[in-house]
Scaffold this active site. Sequence first.
Site, PDB file in Angstrom:
ATOM      1  N   CYS A  29       0.818  -1.214   0.000  1.00  0.00           N
ATOM      2  CA  CYS A  29       0.000   0.000   0.000  1.00  0.00           C
ATOM      3  C   CYS A  29       0.855   1.269   0.000  1.00  0.00           C
ATOM      4  CB  CYS A  29      -0.965  -0.005   1.179  1.00  0.00           C
ATOM      5  SG  CYS A  29      -0.178  -0.248   2.767  1.00  0.00           S
ATOM      6  N   HIS A  73      -1.663   0.715   6.790  1.00  0.00           N
ATOM      7  CA  HIS A  73      -2.254   0.941   5.464  1.00  0.00           C
ATOM      8  C   HIS A  73      -2.133   2.406   5.098  1.00  0.00           C
ATOM      9  CE1 HIS A  73      -4.661   0.545   1.912  1.00  0.00           C
ATOM     10  NE2 HIS A  73      -5.506   1.471   2.351  1.00  0.00           N
ATOM     11  N   ASN A 129      -7.602   5.613  -2.688  1.00  0.00           N
ATOM     12  CA  ASN A 129      -7.309   4.439  -1.872  1.00  0.00           C
ATOM     13  C   ASN A 129      -7.158   3.212  -2.765  1.00  0.00           C
ATOM     14  OD1 ASN A 129      -7.225   2.379   0.067  1.00  0.00           O
ATOM     15  ND2 ASN A 129      -8.660   3.446   1.407  1.00  0.00           N
TER      16      ASN A 129
END
Length: 305
Positions: free
Chosen positions: A14, A119, A134
């Site tokens: 991520c 994250h 995202n």
Amino acid sequence: MESIFHEKQEGSLCAQHCLNNLLQGEYFSPVELSSIAQQLDEEERVRMAEGGVQTEEYRTFMQQPSGNMDDSGFFSIQVISNALGVWGLEIILFNSREYQQLQINPIHEKAFICNYKEHWFTVRKLGQQWFNLNSLLTGPELISDTYLALFLAQLQQEGYCIFVIRGSLPECEADQILRIMRVEQQQRPGLIGEDEAQRVSEPGHTTEEVLLDEDEEEMRKALALSRQGMQVEDEEADLRRAIQLSMQGGSDPRSPSAAVTAGRSEETLTAEELRRRRQVYFDRQPTHDCSSAGGEKDSGTKPSQ
């Protein structure tokens, strides 16, 4: 929306997705971020060695795993900060006293990166609009100016650390396009794998069965549409024949149209029935709408001036 670069989640990368979505391109790979992490590890080792390589603190430090990366693909905020420094960018903690004293409206910033439980994801302004990039989403999510501050506040309440991006971001195609036009989002993106996970979680369903069910459902829909289309065509053909006969004032038993009509139905149409069918036929004809001229309706997003 197609011009917006949106890297979707792969493994635990991520941090890489966050950086690339922020910079709007494939700027960093796991190898490059690992190199930055190793450099940071070495700098920390050198600092620890200044107190002596025989000390207990140094030996304990050398036995610990890296705090800047791990085998899953996680990278620390220091790695992200150094990676952004390559492009002359810096980060400031959003809720720090230093930043809050500036009293800047979030919509006047360029981008934010957010972190919670390892994250990372990006919220960036492209053109005059804000987008949630995202990597866990199936696509970019449009955020209105009025909702941005509420969105950031909600993230903070959920435990996210938010960082403001300062500096000049690289030029990108999406930013250039969205400077001259705005987009509207008719359907918000969902989480990756959300629909499939919901189906598979149902008792007695496996992933393979779900895929087969989806194929069968699409086939049923296609068959239903084709049958509906055939029925409509047959009905309209009957109406056209009936209207033609009514306009001619009657039917000629020897004419092809009369023969076809007789072949399809043995009943005799009354004048009232002809008028009713004629009205239905004309009601079905397409009408022109000035409000829809010059554009097409899209299921996703559509450009607007």
